[in-house]
Write an enzyme that holds these catalytic residues in place. Structure first.
Site, PDB file in Angstrom:
ATOM      1  CE  LYS A  11      -2.967  26.878   1.841  1.00  0.00           C
ATOM      2  NZ  LYS A  11      -2.635  25.811   3.130  1.00  0.00           N
TER       3      LYS A  11
ATOM      4  CD  GLN B  19      -2.306  25.263   6.125  1.00  0.00           C
ATOM      5  OE1 GLN B  19      -2.749  25.392   5.161  1.00  0.00           O
ATOM      6  NE2 GLN B  19      -1.225  24.846   6.138  1.00  0.00           N
TER       7      GLN B  19
ATOM      8  CG  ASP C 149      -4.434  19.795   0.572  1.00  0.00           C
ATOM      9  OD1 ASP C 149      -3.504  20.437  -0.357  1.00  0.00           O
ATOM     10  OD2 ASP C 149      -4.814  19.837   1.707  1.00  0.00           O
TER      11      ASP C 149
HETATM   12  N1  GUN Z   1       0.606  22.581   5.376  1.00  0.00           N
HETATM   13  C1  GUN Z   1       1.195  22.570   4.283  1.00  0.00           C
HETATM   14  N2  GUN Z   1       1.544  21.931   3.353  1.00  0.00           N
HETATM   15  C2  GUN Z   1       0.146  21.633   2.745  1.00  0.00           C
HETATM   16  C3  GUN Z   1      -0.778  21.581   1.660  1.00  0.00           C
HETATM   17  O1  GUN Z   1      -0.132  21.557   0.552  1.00  0.00           O
HETATM   18  N3  GUN Z   1      -1.710  21.406   2.163  1.00  0.00           N
HETATM   19  C4  GUN Z   1      -2.357  21.767   3.465  1.00  0.00           C
HETATM   20  N4  GUN Z   1      -3.407  20.951   3.771  1.00  0.00           N
HETATM   21  N5  GUN Z   1      -1.893  21.728   4.474  1.00  0.00           N
HETATM   22  C5  GUN Z   1      -0.459  21.670   4.504  1.00  0.00           C
END
Ligand code: GUN
Length: 297
Positions: free
Chosen positions: A54, A98, A121
Site C-alpha cells: 500500500k 490494517q 476503508d
Molecule cells: N485486512 C485485509 N483486508 C483489509 C482491508 O481491506 N482493510 C483493512 N483495514 N484491513 C484489511
C-alpha cells in the site's frame, strides 16, 4: 462457451493511472498533495506485506504515504490517541487501520474513532449507514473494485440478478448495497442458504466472497453468467508447494461463464487501486473540489 477473462491487473493499472493524473492536477492547480496514513499494529506477516505494498503504490501515484508501525502490545488508549492525531492532521486525507488487530483491541471502537470523511476503508458505521441509504459515502475498496469491473464489462447492470455469496461486513453486505444502487436484483446467499446451487444457478452475476477454496463448481453456474471471484486462498499443490485459488473452481466455471475474474490477477489488484482512488476522493471532498470521475460509486 469459454469465458472472457476480466483482467483485474490491467484494470487496476488503468485506475492507478487515472488516480495519478488526478493527483498531478491537484498539485499543479491547487498546490494540494493527497496523503494516506496506514496504521499497522503488531507483526502479522500477511499484514506487513499488504502495508508495504500500500505504501509503495501510494508513493507511485504521487501521494504522500505515512506508515505507522505500532508494537503488538500497544494499548487501546495509545492507538486511539494516534487516530485522533491523524484525524486532526491536514496532510492526511485518508486513514486505514490494517485489520485484523491484536485480540486485546476492540476493532469496532478503533474504526469508529476515524473521522468518517477520512475513512478510506468505508468501515465506519456512518459510512455503512450512508451507503445503505444510498447517500454519498466512502465505499469499501474491494466491493468498489468489483463494481468497477462489472460496470466496465456490462455497461448497465440494471435489472440483472446478482447473487452475492458471502455476508461479511467488508465484502458481501456492501457489495449487495452497491449492486442495488445500480438497479440489480440482489440476493445475498451464504452457508445456510437452502439449495445454494439452485440459487447461484439463477444469477446473471455471481460475486463469490466466502473464503472457501474452489467451493463453487461450474455446474452451479448459468450459461453466460459473469463471475467475480473475491476469494484468495492458498492451497497445497499435489506435487509440493502451494498456489493461490479463488472461491470458485476456475476451470469448470470458465467453461460455462460468459466472463470471469482470475485468481490471482482479478479482484486482488483492484482493492489497492480503489484505496488510492478513495484517498483522492476524500482529498477532493475535504477541499470542496469536484471528485475524480469514474473512481467513485
Ligand atoms: N485486512 C485485509 N483486508 C483489509 C482491508 O481491506 N482493510 C483493512 N483495514 N484491513 C484489511
Amino acid at each position: 462457451m469459454t469465458a472472457t477473462v476480466i483482467d483485474g491487473k490491467a484494470f487496476a493499472a488503468k485506475v492507478r493511472g487515472q488516480v495519478g493524473e488526478h493527483v498531478a492536477r491537484l498539485k499543479e492547480e491547487q498546490g494540494i498533495k493527497p496523503g494516506l496514513a496506514v496504521v499497522l499494529v503488531g507483526e502479522d506477516p500477511a499484514s506487513q506485506v499488504y502495508v508495504r505494498s500500500k505504501g509503495k503504490m501510494t508513493v507511485e501515484v504521487g501521494m504522500a504515504s505515512f506508515t505507522h508501525r505500532l508494537a503488538a502490545d500497544t494499548s487501546e488508549a495509545d492507538l486511539l490517541t494516534m487516530i485522533d492525531q491523524l484525524n486532526a492532521d491536514p496532510a492526511v486525507h485518508g486513514i486505514l487501520v490494517q485489520l485484523p488487530l491484536p485480540g486485546h483491541l476492540d476493532s469496532d471502537l478503533v474504526i469508529n474513532r476515524i473521522d468518517p470523511a477520512k475513512d478510506v476503508d468505508g468501515f465506519h458505521i456512518s459510512n455503512v449507514g450512508l451507503l445503505g441509504t444510498g447517500q454519498k459515502s466512502m465505499v469499501p475498496c474491494t466491493p468498489l473494485g468489483c463494481l468497477m469491473m462489472l460496470r466496465d464489462h456490462h455497461g448497465s447492470l440494471s435489472g440483472l440478478h446478482a447473487v452475492v455469496v458471502g455476508r461479511s461486513n467488508i465484502v458481501g453486505k456492501p457489495m449487495a448495497q452497491l449492486l442495488l444502487g445500480d438497479s440489480c436484483t440482489v440476493t445475498i446467499a451464504h452457508s445456510r442458504t437452502k439449495d445454494l446451487p439452485g440459487m447461484v444457478k439463477q444469477a446473471d452475476i455471481v460475486v463469490a466472497a466466502v473464503g472457501r477454496p474452489q467451493m463453487i463448481p461450474g455446474d452451479w453456474i448459468k450459461e453466460g453468467a459473469t463471475i467475480i471471484d473475491v476469494g484468495i486462498n492458498r492451497i497445497d499443490k499435489p506435487d509440493g508447494g502451494t498456489r493461490l485459488v479463488g472461491d470458485v473452481d476456475y476451470d469448470s466455471c470458465a467453461a460455462v461463464a460468459g466472463a470471469i475474474t482470475p485468481v490471482p490477477g482479478g479482484v486482488g489488484p483492484m482493492t489497492i487501486a480503489c484505496l488510492l482512488a478513495n484517498t483522492v476522493t476524500a482529498c477532493c471532498r475535504a477541499h470542496g473540489l469536484s471528485e475524480p470521475e469514474g473512481l467513485t460509486a
